[in-house]
Design an enzyme around this catalytic site. Sequence first.
Site, short mmCIF file in Angstrom:
data_model
loop_
_atom_site.label_atom_id
_atom_site.label_comp_id
_atom_site.label_asym_id
_atom_site.label_seq_id
_atom_site.Cartn_x
_atom_site.Cartn_y
_atom_site.Cartn_z
N ASP A 52 0.78 -1.24 0.00
CA ASP A 52 0.00 0.00 0.00
C ASP A 52 0.81 1.28 0.00
O ASP A 52 0.24 2.36 -0.04
CB ASP A 52 -0.96 0.01 1.18
CG ASP A 52 -0.24 0.04 2.53
OD1 ASP A 52 1.00 0.02 2.54
OD2 ASP A 52 -0.92 0.08 3.55
N ARG A 226 -4.78 4.66 5.83
CA ARG A 226 -5.03 4.24 4.45
C ARG A 226 -6.19 5.03 3.86
O ARG A 226 -6.85 5.81 4.53
CB ARG A 226 -5.39 2.75 4.45
CG ARG A 226 -4.28 1.83 4.92
CD ARG A 226 -3.35 1.54 3.78
NE ARG A 226 -4.09 0.91 2.71
CZ ARG A 226 -4.34 -0.40 2.65
NH1 ARG A 226 -3.84 -1.20 3.55
NH2 ARG A 226 -5.04 -0.91 1.67
N TYR A 234 0.19 -3.30 11.88
CA TYR A 234 1.15 -4.40 11.91
C TYR A 234 1.45 -4.68 13.36
O TYR A 234 1.73 -3.76 14.13
CB TYR A 234 2.47 -4.00 11.24
CG TYR A 234 2.44 -3.92 9.73
CD1 TYR A 234 2.46 -5.08 8.96
CD2 TYR A 234 2.44 -2.69 9.08
CE1 TYR A 234 2.46 -5.01 7.57
CE2 TYR A 234 2.44 -2.62 7.70
CZ TYR A 234 2.46 -3.78 6.95
OH TYR A 234 2.46 -3.71 5.58
N PRO A 314 7.53 -5.73 4.77
CA PRO A 314 6.69 -4.68 4.18
C PRO A 314 6.77 -3.37 4.94
O PRO A 314 6.22 -2.37 4.48
CB PRO A 314 5.28 -5.28 4.32
CG PRO A 314 5.36 -6.17 5.51
CD PRO A 314 6.77 -6.67 5.58
#
Lengths: 594, 594
Positions: A52, A226, A234, A314
């Site tokens: 993302d 987001r 996370y 990530p």
Amino acid sequence: MEVTYKKCNTVDVLVVGAGPAGLMGAYALAKAGVCVRIIEKRATRVAVGHADGIQPRTMEVLKSYGLLDRVMKEGNELRTAAFYNPNPNKPGEIQLSERAPFFKPNMPGLRYDFGVTLHQGAIEQIFLDGMQDMDLQVDRSTIPIAIEVTIKNVDSSETEVVHAKYVVGADGAHSWIRRNLQIPVDESSTPYVWGVVDLVPETDFPDFRNWAGIRSDSGSCLIIPRERDMIRIYVQLEGQNAIDATKEAADGSKVKMGPEWILDVARKTLYPFTVVPKSFEWSSIYTIAQGVAFRYSVHDRVFIAGDACHTHSPKAGQGMNASINDTYNLAWKLVWVLRGWSNRTLLKTYEFERRQYALDLISFDKKLAKLISEKTHNESNVDGAMRTAYMSMIQKSTEFSSGIGVHYLPSDIVNIKNQGLASGIVIGKRMPPGTVVRLLDFCPIHIHDLLPSDTRFKIFVFAGNASSSAQLMRLQQLAAKIDTLRSLLGLDIVPGNSSQSGLDVLTILSTKLELALFNELPLMLRSHWSKVYVDHVDTNIHGTDHIQVYQNCDVEVDGTLVVVRPDGYVGAIATIDDFEHIKHYFSSFLETLK
Amino acid sequence: MEVTYKKCNTVDVLVVGAGPAGLMGAYALAKAGVCVRIIEKRATRVAVGHADGIQPRTMEVLKSYGLLDRVMKEGNELRTAAFYNPNPNKPGEIQLSERAPFFKPNMPGLRYDFGVTLHQGAIEQIFLDGMQDMDLQVDRSTIPIAIEVTIKNVDSSETEVVHAKYVVGADGAHSWIRRNLQIPVDESSTPYVWGVVDLVPETDFPDFRNWAGIRSDSGSCLIIPRERDMIRIYVQLEGQNAIDATKEAADGSKVKMGPEWILDVARKTLYPFTVVPKSFEWSSIYTIAQGVAFRYSVHDRVFIAGDACHTHSPKAGQGMNASINDTYNLAWKLVWVLRGWSNRTLLKTYEFERRQYALDLISFDKKLAKLISEKTHNESNVDGAMRTAYMSMIQKSTEFSSGIGVHYLPSDIVNIKNQGLASGIVIGKRMPPGTVVRLLDFCPIHIHDLLPSDTRFKIFVFAGNASSSAQLMRLQQLAAKIDTLRSLLGLDIVPGNSSQSGLDVLTILSTKLELALFNELPLMLRSHWSKVYVDHVDTNIHGTDHIQVYQNCDVEVDGTLVVVRPDGYVGAIATIDDFEHIKHYFSSFLETLK
């Protein structure tokens, strides 16, 4: 809408995999008029989750295709990082330690001083829509089964042989292409186990719309805002959780560790703040593996790109960026070879440039993953808190994490001679940002907007003070030589028609705006009214906050040529009298100049 | 693409005419969920020629609908004016006198400090594409034949009766609706005859990509750069030329005075510069008439808009802007009445506000047309050259010509009480530009981007320093009152769902960023995380070039409410303790508050 797309079984390039790397490649090739086919194992595109993060350099690349506006509209701007650590006065609770920007505001060298988060599927859709306009669609539920290349629809079990001059394997971390070519990966796994969950929260945590790194006595977690009110959390799994999760991840069951479970682990870390989910969108459990494929190509006919080449954590938000920039680097080279302009040695620079980048990325990622995951005190982390080491690393690595620091080493297409003529325009790095004034309509134009991804090399003629007749004479001589190169190359200069043209010439004068005379310049330097710029502002017309490019980039005012590759990276520099050097540069990879 | 559009013969609004005024109206109404039908006499949209100037305020309006990006991409930026006059040393030749910006760079009050040129047809296409997404199409070759209203397809001669609650006549200067309603126009013609030609030139005239005003011994002309390398040339016709042209225009023949002929006249003015046409796109001959319709509406059921209301010269580039802003003003009022929220007296403000604007426009246009056309010396034009008077008029009238100066007079929806609480936010003018920082993600956001054209009134709560508990108490009391208003209004606050909501509340704190606490604010002031802003920057994060809104607009820091209408104009101001005044403001036109 009716599907008019026609499948060809003889194509120039077959792209295997329709994730960000595959789609960037297929989009770029189709836009250049190359006959492409793209196949994908999955029946539908990724709708939720996955990568993302979009970094500033990737934003520049998307801008060069005219795709950034939509990303900005759909995505979420990310500017600020916040750090939380245990509250020494209230055991078991966390508190804000500090906030800092990811990128210094108005930092020289950055066109965009922020990042964007938008889920991978939305980015893919932007490429898919662009491809649809060019009558190209993804063949879904389709996998390669032999490298000759035969492809098969996994639903109908029908097989079909596709003849392709080149194959791009962008088929993910478990790449069939890579395994079929027996390319090994130098991969090592880490001891860290993480859970990730995407959700829309109801929360009193103050920094849920900033990037937030949290270290508590019960563990670590990261929050990343987001699009559409969503956040991603996370969370590091430790002790029995880690053991259970590793087992569950290994046997593929997702019974216990769903989104609720992952959120519950995060809640302990976030105490005293609370998070109530309004809706969940995605979740996953993973261990971090880090590695790079030993080769990126076999015989410069079959290439691998994206996750097929490199795996890493990530957290740094680099994955999608690395993937997109792999095929962005490869696409124009394939175009130049397929058009018969360049010889195939050009293709060797793909592995040379992108594999080194991947190695740097893994090394960056290793430091970062360790910093986020480890709680122990060490020399770079003296108080055990997250902020100190992390921020210092982030701030030291702005160039890397933003993507603008990518520096390709010397090769046929990166000739580092004459660097001293323009020390601020680093050969092997992307052209630095800056603004010049278009001579004929006084519009300030960003230099990057003169570098669309149209597969053309651009020659910037920093022509100096063209109001002197001696300088005009030199420019006349230069123009004649560029003209000869164009004839030799067999390239045509048609503005806006990228498939017919491999070269663009842009002139930047240091002449004062009111003294610059368009009509006195040689025709080659003004092939269109929009090709001539002035590095000078009329403060009456433009205000006073202009940074001069000649001065800022230390460009030799006597007259300097800068060759920028089709992907925006600087390839060569010479004085305006030394066009031989530019010819030499092109001759190292151009068929027609051999 | 298959046409799925279904024609209804019972609609809320029938729009007659699909030029800029009609399309803006139909688009705005459809976007608000109103059932609209739009008919147009012409079989196809205008492909070339006609209006082409887009002023800064119109850019703001297009931005508020998300349509500006496309206009910017397709259009041509216009920043600079150049003036040419006879060369005293070379009889018969012209020379550059001076250049100047249309709008001062970074001029406070302007969000966009430049204009855009793009032909009317391209603007129309942007509205048409937006309407298509909402399943609305123009019924072409269709005219009204009676105001009951019966409409007829002029090709097939089939007639059809349309039942509409409201009719908008945007059917041009020769408006059938206006004539049918017997609304007179106070029109006078001028002695000036002009020719206009659109072409792609090959030229050595230095300012063909700037706006250029040229006065030579053989006449006057204007050059205006356009999209796709085109330029427009306006040329004043004099003597026998003017007599011939008037005659030819009158009998509709276009035998003699085609594009070549018009260009030939311009060539004499432009000497010693030359213009060779690569291609012609459009040409026309016209005399200037100036006038405004006596009324804009009959019984507030049938309205006229755009050219049907006002005619003037095209030189100032105002026509399309005036037209778009007419129906932009009308659309939200129709929406509020059709939803049953407002009583019909609201519709009276359309004529009240837009007719005064048209009168101002004509008066501006008269001065401008005279200045451009006349050669004689007079007090405002002492040397007979074009620049002096013209530039001084342009510069004096930046507010008017940019459109940002439009100032609606007191009415039910413009209540000028309490102006002193925020002297920089002028009641009756559009909300001034400015940037605030979104509290939860530190993103700098332009105030205008908080004012999308979603038919909602916005209440800006300038909440002052909310870190004091006394101020928090006042905000709690305010929140309860806004909540009551919302219930009374029967309006719902659903972010992003404009058809369900008539009110939006946005909070701007003067608190320091690091002290502002989102969660302590009353829920009504933070209905969504994106609703709270801070007028303070962290220089570490945002740099230093921020202009503070409280200070810049002289907003009372103790707590001030600013009501902004759905079209971005300021309607009312009060202290945060005086919500009665805001209720009173709404009660003057709201059905439910009566």
